[in-house]
Design a protein around this motif. Structure first.
Motif, mmCIF file in Angstrom:
data_model
loop_
_atom_site.group_PDB
_atom_site.id
_atom_site.type_symbol
_atom_site.label_atom_id
_atom_site.label_comp_id
_atom_site.label_asym_id
_atom_site.label_seq_id
_atom_site.Cartn_x
_atom_site.Cartn_y
_atom_site.Cartn_z
ATOM 1 N N ILE A 44 31.396 64.882 -5.014
ATOM 2 C CA ILE A 44 32.556 65.344 -4.112
ATOM 3 C C ILE A 44 32.470 66.395 -3.434
ATOM 4 C CG2 ILE A 44 35.209 65.714 -4.249
ATOM 5 C CD1 ILE A 44 35.155 63.904 -6.446
ATOM 6 N N TYR A 45 31.933 67.599 -4.173
ATOM 7 C CA TYR A 45 31.723 69.104 -3.534
ATOM 8 C C TYR A 45 30.815 68.937 -2.267
ATOM 9 C CZ TYR A 45 30.349 73.873 -2.787
ATOM 10 O OH TYR A 45 30.194 75.255 -2.353
ATOM 11 N N LEU A 46 29.584 68.287 -2.665
ATOM 12 C CA LEU A 46 28.580 68.285 -1.806
ATOM 13 C C LEU A 46 29.368 67.555 -0.263
ATOM 14 C CD1 LEU A 46 25.174 67.396 -3.432
ATOM 15 C CD2 LEU A 46 25.921 69.614 -2.216
ATOM 16 N N ARG A 47 30.176 66.310 -0.632
ATOM 17 C CA ARG A 47 30.879 65.669 0.535
ATOM 18 C C ARG A 47 31.813 66.662 1.267
ATOM 19 N NH1 ARG A 47 32.538 61.530 -2.223
ATOM 20 N NH2 ARG A 47 34.781 62.031 -2.335
ATOM 21 N N GLU A 48 32.404 67.422 0.476
ATOM 22 C CA GLU A 48 33.400 68.256 1.341
ATOM 23 C C GLU A 48 32.690 69.200 2.007
ATOM 24 O OE1 GLU A 48 35.737 69.812 -2.027
ATOM 25 O OE2 GLU A 48 36.928 68.191 -2.066
ATOM 26 N N VAL A 49 31.499 69.776 1.612
ATOM 27 C CA VAL A 49 30.882 71.032 2.282
ATOM 28 C C VAL A 49 30.219 70.245 3.824
ATOM 29 C CG1 VAL A 49 28.677 72.172 2.509
ATOM 30 C CG2 VAL A 49 29.815 71.993 0.322
ATOM 31 N N ARG A 50 29.606 68.994 3.337
ATOM 32 C CA ARG A 50 29.248 68.196 4.828
ATOM 33 C C ARG A 50 30.296 67.932 5.698
ATOM 34 N NH1 ARG A 50 27.884 62.043 3.681
ATOM 35 N NH2 ARG A 50 29.973 62.159 3.427
ATOM 36 N N GLU A 51 31.366 67.289 5.165
ATOM 37 C CA GLU A 51 32.334 67.149 6.224
ATOM 38 C C GLU A 51 33.080 68.606 6.832
ATOM 39 O OE1 GLU A 51 35.327 65.034 3.823
ATOM 40 O OE2 GLU A 51 34.127 63.125 3.912
ATOM 41 N N GLY A 52 33.147 69.593 6.201
ATOM 42 C CA GLY A 52 33.580 70.754 6.466
ATOM 43 C C GLY A 52 32.871 71.363 7.473
ATOM 44 N N GLN A 53 31.308 71.253 7.666
ATOM 45 C CA GLN A 53 30.415 71.871 8.231
ATOM 46 C C GLN A 53 30.293 70.897 9.437
ATOM 47 O OE1 GLN A 53 26.677 72.967 6.516
ATOM 48 N NE2 GLN A 53 27.689 74.454 5.122
ATOM 49 N N ALA A 54 30.478 69.718 9.191
ATOM 50 C CA ALA A 54 30.294 68.801 10.334
ATOM 51 C C ALA A 54 31.336 69.254 11.281
ATOM 52 C CB ALA A 54 30.454 67.348 9.846
ATOM 53 N N LYS A 55 32.513 69.564 10.952
ATOM 54 C CA LYS A 55 33.709 69.748 11.861
ATOM 55 C C LYS A 55 33.452 71.406 12.375
ATOM 56 C CE LYS A 55 37.242 67.071 9.423
ATOM 57 N NZ LYS A 55 38.528 67.088 8.862
ATOM 58 N N ALA A 56 33.070 72.050 11.572
ATOM 59 C CA ALA A 56 32.892 73.399 12.037
ATOM 60 C C ALA A 56 31.692 73.621 12.871
ATOM 61 C CB ALA A 56 32.977 74.492 10.889
ATOM 62 N N ARG A 57 30.826 72.928 12.799
ATOM 63 C CA ARG A 57 29.491 73.141 13.541
ATOM 64 C C ARG A 57 29.235 72.189 14.643
ATOM 65 N NH1 ARG A 57 24.829 73.096 10.643
ATOM 66 N NH2 ARG A 57 23.788 74.198 12.314
ATOM 67 N N GLY A 58 30.315 71.158 14.519
ATOM 68 C CA GLY A 58 30.083 70.071 15.486
ATOM 69 C C GLY A 58 28.891 69.183 15.424
ATOM 70 N N ILE A 59 28.474 68.941 14.230
ATOM 71 C CA ILE A 59 27.464 68.214 14.055
ATOM 72 C C ILE A 59 27.781 67.064 13.279
ATOM 73 C CG2 ILE A 59 25.162 67.956 12.514
ATOM 74 C CD1 ILE A 59 24.811 71.145 12.920
ATOM 75 N N PRO A 60 27.654 65.764 13.889
ATOM 76 C CA PRO A 60 27.824 64.417 13.332
ATOM 77 C C PRO A 60 27.038 63.980 12.483
ATOM 78 C CG PRO A 60 26.764 63.992 15.282
ATOM 79 C CD PRO A 60 26.861 65.370 15.190
ATOM 80 N N TYR A 61 27.165 64.719 10.854
ATOM 81 C CA TYR A 61 26.275 64.095 9.938
ATOM 82 C C TYR A 61 26.216 62.421 9.639
ATOM 83 C CZ TYR A 61 25.730 69.056 8.548
ATOM 84 O OH TYR A 61 25.478 70.272 8.494
ATOM 85 N N GLU A 62 27.684 61.967 9.790
ATOM 86 C CA GLU A 62 27.906 60.553 9.649
ATOM 87 C C GLU A 62 26.787 59.786 10.566
ATOM 88 O OE1 GLU A 62 30.074 60.956 6.158
ATOM 89 O OE2 GLU A 62 29.476 59.235 7.031
ATOM 90 N N LYS A 63 26.568 60.178 11.493
ATOM 91 C CA LYS A 63 26.057 59.249 12.735
ATOM 92 C C LYS A 63 24.493 59.319 12.159
ATOM 93 C CE LYS A 63 29.035 59.848 16.749
ATOM 94 N NZ LYS A 63 29.049 60.164 18.172
ATOM 95 N N LYS A 64 24.152 60.635 11.871
ATOM 96 C CA LYS A 64 22.594 60.626 11.212
ATOM 97 C C LYS A 64 22.552 59.706 10.153
ATOM 98 C CE LYS A 64 21.686 65.359 13.089
ATOM 99 N NZ LYS A 64 21.088 66.649 12.597
ATOM 100 N N LYS A 65 23.472 59.763 9.332
ATOM 101 C CA LYS A 65 23.461 58.736 8.099
ATOM 102 C C LYS A 65 23.126 57.384 8.428
ATOM 103 C CE LYS A 65 25.510 58.048 3.672
ATOM 104 N NZ LYS A 65 26.702 58.264 2.839
ATOM 105 N N ARG A 66 24.028 57.035 9.623
ATOM 106 C CA ARG A 66 23.839 55.659 9.994
ATOM 107 C C ARG A 66 22.794 55.207 10.522
ATOM 108 N NH1 ARG A 66 29.083 56.779 12.284
ATOM 109 N NH2 ARG A 66 30.663 56.160 11.071
ATOM 110 N N LYS A 67 22.052 56.238 11.436
ATOM 111 C CA LYS A 67 20.718 55.982 11.837
ATOM 112 C C LYS A 67 19.527 55.714 10.749
ATOM 113 C CE LYS A 67 21.505 58.283 16.483
ATOM 114 N NZ LYS A 67 20.972 59.353 17.089
ATOM 115 N N ARG A 68 19.796 56.734 9.871
ATOM 116 C CA ARG A 68 18.862 56.580 8.872
ATOM 117 C C ARG A 68 18.910 55.589 7.812
ATOM 118 N NH1 ARG A 68 19.671 62.121 5.669
ATOM 119 N NH2 ARG A 68 18.914 62.917 7.709
#
Length: 212
Positions: free
Chosen positions: A139-163
């Protein structure tokens, strides 16, 4: 007598360097960068437990202590994470510097937990008591990922789908080729999953990732 002893000894001595030495070299192959990084990460975590106040033993370590360790590592991070009040919040390429804090990138933490989780079990820990695989850590890693995605404008979810799409393509290719019994090597290469952790380990030689 001279012929027997004199012929046998020089022949053995001359063959020893070419026969024995390669076997020694083969048995002491240097560990991969992933294995070396995993060992360093494990030693770092054990040192953290020893320096903890009060000191902690590995047997009493929980997911909460692992999260505490990840937060501790933020002070050594090199990834700019914009706060909500920053004018560059959500911009992946800000035009100028700002005073926002530097933290560990989510990708570095995620890879670190993967290595520590493996190291824990390799050093005798039981999978069911692995503190690095607890729900709280996920849960903590997911919160870090989502928080940094918003703060830095990096779509981690899209990268995950491509992978995931690439993985599905590899699986279908391997299953189709294995039906013809011609590409067992390709299945081993893609199925081992070694390339992802080794690439991550090389990107984080000291549990830090430099990202602009």
């Amino acid at each position: 007598m001279d012929a027997a002893s004199g012929a046998a000894v020089p022949a053995t001595a001359s063959e020893a360097p070419s026969t024995v030495v390669p076997q020694t070299e083969g048995s002491s192959v240097a560990p991969s960068r992933y294995e070396s990084q995993k060992r360093r990460d494990w030693n770092t975590f054990l040192q953290y437990l020893r320096n903890h106040k009060p000191p902690l033993t590995l047997a009493r370590c929980s997911g909460a202590h692992v999260i505490e360790f990840l937060k501790y590592l933020d002070q050594f991070g090199k990834t700019k994470v914009h706060i909500s009040g920053c004018p560059y919040f959500g911009h992946p390429n800000p035009p100028s510097p700002c005073a926002c804090p530097l933290k560990q990138a989510w990708g570095s933490l995620d890879a670190l937990i993967g290595r520590l989780r493996a190291a824990y079990e390799e050093n005798g820990g039981r999978p069911e008591s692995n503190p690095f695989g607890t729900r709280a850590v996920r849960i903590y890693l997911r919160e870090v990922r989502e928080g940094q995605a918003k703060a830095r404008g990096i779509p981690y979810e899209k990268k995950k789908r491509k992978r995931a799409a690439v993985t599905a393509a590899v699986v279908s290719t391997v299953s189709g080729s294995s039906h013809n019994n011609t590409t067992s090597g390709a299945g081993d290469t893609n199925g081992a999953g070694v390339s992802v952790p080794s690439a991550t380990a090389s990107a984080t030689p000291s549990v830090t990732t430099t990202t602009v």
